[in-house]
Design an enzyme around this catalytic site. Structure first.
Site, PDB file in Angstrom:
ATOM      1  N   GLU A 120      63.137  58.698  -5.140  1.00  0.00           N
ATOM      2  CA  GLU A 120      63.274  58.047  -3.824  1.00  0.00           C
ATOM      3  C   GLU A 120      62.250  58.608  -2.833  1.00  0.00           C
ATOM      4  O   GLU A 120      61.571  57.848  -2.132  1.00  0.00           O
ATOM      5  CB  GLU A 120      64.682  58.270  -3.252  1.00  0.00           C
ATOM      6  CG  GLU A 120      65.815  57.650  -4.043  1.00  0.00           C
ATOM      7  CD  GLU A 120      65.801  56.127  -4.053  1.00  0.00           C
ATOM      8  OE1 GLU A 120      64.992  55.512  -3.338  1.00  0.00           O
ATOM      9  OE2 GLU A 120      66.624  55.555  -4.792  1.00  0.00           O
ATOM     10  N   ARG A 133      62.867  45.860  -0.361  1.00  0.00           N
ATOM     11  CA  ARG A 133      63.411  47.205  -0.244  1.00  0.00           C
ATOM     12  C   ARG A 133      64.831  47.090   0.321  1.00  0.00           C
ATOM     13  O   ARG A 133      65.104  46.251   1.175  1.00  0.00           O
ATOM     14  CB  ARG A 133      62.544  48.084   0.668  1.00  0.00           C
ATOM     15  CG  ARG A 133      61.061  48.056   0.303  1.00  0.00           C
ATOM     16  CD  ARG A 133      60.540  49.409  -0.120  1.00  0.00           C
ATOM     17  NE  ARG A 133      61.213  49.965  -1.255  1.00  0.00           N
ATOM     18  CZ  ARG A 133      60.822  49.809  -2.530  1.00  0.00           C
ATOM     19  NH1 ARG A 133      59.791  49.085  -2.835  1.00  0.00           N
ATOM     20  NH2 ARG A 133      61.490  50.397  -3.496  1.00  0.00           N
ATOM     21  N   ASN A 178      58.955  56.681  -1.261  1.00  0.00           N
ATOM     22  CA  ASN A 178      58.805  56.502   0.185  1.00  0.00           C
ATOM     23  C   ASN A 178      57.415  56.933   0.673  1.00  0.00           C
ATOM     24  O   ASN A 178      56.837  56.287   1.551  1.00  0.00           O
ATOM     25  CB  ASN A 178      59.883  57.283   0.935  1.00  0.00           C
ATOM     26  CG  ASN A 178      61.206  56.538   0.965  1.00  0.00           C
ATOM     27  OD1 ASN A 178      61.284  55.380   0.568  1.00  0.00           O
ATOM     28  ND2 ASN A 178      62.249  57.206   1.435  1.00  0.00           N
TER      29      ASN A 178
HETATM   30  N1  LIG Z   1      57.516  59.140   3.833  1.00  0.00           N
HETATM   31  C1  LIG Z   1      57.742  58.214   4.780  1.00  0.00           C
HETATM   32  N2  LIG Z   1      56.779  57.884   5.678  1.00  0.00           N
HETATM   33  C2  LIG Z   1      56.988  56.948   6.643  1.00  0.00           C
HETATM   34  N3  LIG Z   1      58.161  56.271   6.778  1.00  0.00           N
HETATM   35  C3  LIG Z   1      59.163  56.549   5.931  1.00  0.00           C
HETATM   36  C4  LIG Z   1      59.016  57.519   4.888  1.00  0.00           C
HETATM   37  N4  LIG Z   1      60.192  57.587   4.208  1.00  0.00           N
HETATM   38  C5  LIG Z   1      61.005  56.697   4.783  1.00  0.00           C
HETATM   39  N5  LIG Z   1      60.411  56.056   5.826  1.00  0.00           N
HETATM   40  C6  LIG Z   1      61.036  55.048   6.711  1.00  0.00           C
HETATM   41  O1  LIG Z   1      62.448  55.144   6.567  1.00  0.00           O
HETATM   42  C7  LIG Z   1      62.991  53.870   6.180  1.00  0.00           C
HETATM   43  C8  LIG Z   1      64.207  54.095   5.290  1.00  0.00           C
HETATM   44  O2  LIG Z   1      63.842  54.716   4.045  1.00  0.00           O
HETATM   45  P1  LIG Z   1      64.777  54.469   2.777  1.00  0.00           P
HETATM   46  O3  LIG Z   1      64.161  55.126   1.605  1.00  0.00           O
HETATM   47  O4  LIG Z   1      66.171  54.842   3.122  1.00  0.00           O
HETATM   48  O5  LIG Z   1      64.754  52.880   2.603  1.00  0.00           O
HETATM   49  P2  LIG Z   1      63.539  51.959   2.093  1.00  0.00           P
HETATM   50  O6  LIG Z   1      62.493  52.793   1.451  1.00  0.00           O
HETATM   51  O7  LIG Z   1      63.118  51.086   3.204  1.00  0.00           O
HETATM   52  O8  LIG Z   1      64.270  51.064   0.967  1.00  0.00           O
HETATM   53  P3  LIG Z   1      64.639  51.547  -0.531  1.00  0.00           P
HETATM   54  O9  LIG Z   1      64.478  53.043  -0.583  1.00  0.00           O
HETATM   55  O10 LIG Z   1      66.068  51.117  -0.724  1.00  0.00           O
HETATM   56  O11 LIG Z   1      63.714  50.838  -1.429  1.00  0.00           O
HETATM   57  C9  LIG Z   1      61.849  53.137   5.525  1.00  0.00           C
HETATM   58  O12 LIG Z   1      62.015  51.731   5.574  1.00  0.00           O
HETATM   59  C10 LIG Z   1      60.651  53.623   6.370  1.00  0.00           C
HETATM   60  O13 LIG Z   1      60.546  52.900   7.561  1.00  0.00           O
HETATM   61 MG   LIG Z   2      62.925  54.220   0.046  1.00  0.00          MG
END
Ligand SMILES: Nc1ncnc2c1ncn2[C@@H]1O[C@H](COP(=O)(O)OP(=O)(O)OP(=O)(O)O)[C@@H](O)[C@H]1O
Ligand SMILES: [Mg+2]
Lengths: 108, 142
Positions: B48, B107, B52
């Site tokens: 995860e 996502r 990200n």
């Molecule tokens: N490393 C990162 N850099 C910039 N923004 C981030 C990062 N990690 C997370 N985010 C932000 O936090 C939000 C939530 O992250 P999360 O992993 O919970 O969900 P997601 O990645 O959008 O969906 P999923 O993980 O279910 O595919 C993301 O949509 C993004 O906007």
């Molecule tokens: Mg994610």
């Protein structure tokens, strides 16, 4: 440790208006992109009443798998069909349980 | 707390490295004799965080992802996953289940929720335009 296959083989089978896709290996952001193309390709050409995703041979999944299933749910709605996900291993079900998919009645 | 073992990794933000990163961290903790479930939880959480970095942090290009993993004396594994990408404006909102800034990319907004449920502790620090560090902690039962 035996090397697990990472590239997902997608076997499909179609009869009685049901398209079944047997997914195997690991589902992450990398493999989900390719799986999406293969599944949608088959669903678009056959337009089944029911798309059944068989998770029996899935060894690993992260939240990208939830996105993959939600996307196919929407895809099937667009072509007037339904979606079902079957044979979900226990540790993978835990991730689905955090999503809204349980309430949609697609998980078996 | 004394460090019993540690490792560092860095690799480019290519999606084929998602499986490499989680397998590498799993291999690193293997000598603690973890259960199948502990390994599966840790791999999922690492996957995860690394995903990200690729899909959010470095969405506008590519960059390097840095991982450090430590085993502490109390059998606690601490894994830091860091990018020098776009950063997060509002961490609290980002960590809310189902929140995503990329719904059109299929996502689900569940990454942080999965990390929290599969680890004993998750910390996020981030600076817009500087990058993001996610720290995962998991106890491996003795
Ligand atoms: N490393 C990162 N850099 C910039 N923004 C981030 C990062 N990690 C997370 N985010 C932000 O936090 C939000 C939530 O992250 P999360 O992993 O919970 O969900 P997601 O990645 O959008 O969906 P999923 O993980 O279910 O595919 C993301 O949509 C993004 O906007
Ligand atoms: Mg994610």
């Amino acid at each position: 440790m035996p090397q697990e296959r990472k590239i997902n083989m997608l076997q499909t089978d179609y009869h009685d208006n049901v398209l079944t896709a047997y997914i195997d290996g690991e589902i992450d952001h990398d493999t989900a992109a390719r799986l999406r193309i293969s599944i949608d390709g088959a669903a678009q050409s056959l337009k089944p009443g029911l798309l059944c995703l068989d998770f029996g041979a899935v060894r690993f999944m992260d939240s990208s798998g939830v996105g993959l299933v939600m996307g196919r749910y929407r895809q099937m709605k667009l072509i007037g069909g339904r979606l079902r996900v079957v044979n979900i291993p226990g540790h993978i079900y835990r991730i689905f349980a955090m999503s809204g998919l349980e309430g949609l009645g697609v998980l078996r | 707390m004394n460090i019993r073992n540690e490792m560092k990794l860095s690799f480019p933000s290519k999606s084929c490295n998602e499986s490499f990163a989680r397998a590498a961290v799993a291999a690193f903790v293997m000598n603690l004799d973890p259960t199948v479930e502990e390994i599966s939880d840790l791999k999922t959480a690492v996957s995860e965080a690394v995903t990200n970095c690729i899909v959010h942090g470095y969405r506008r290009g590519s960059g390097t992802i840095f991982i450090t993993a430590k085993v502490l004396e109390d059998n606690r594994v601490v894994v830091k996953i860091r990018d020098k990408g776009c950063g997060i404006e509002d961490i609290k909102q980002a960590m809310q289940p189902l929140f995503t800034t990329a719904p059109d990319e299929e996502r689900a907004g569940l990454g942080f929720a999965v990390m929290q449920s599969f680890c004993d502790a998750v910390k996020v620090s981030s600076k817009p335009q500087k990058g993001t560090t996610v720290t995962l902690e998991k106890y491996i039962a003795v």
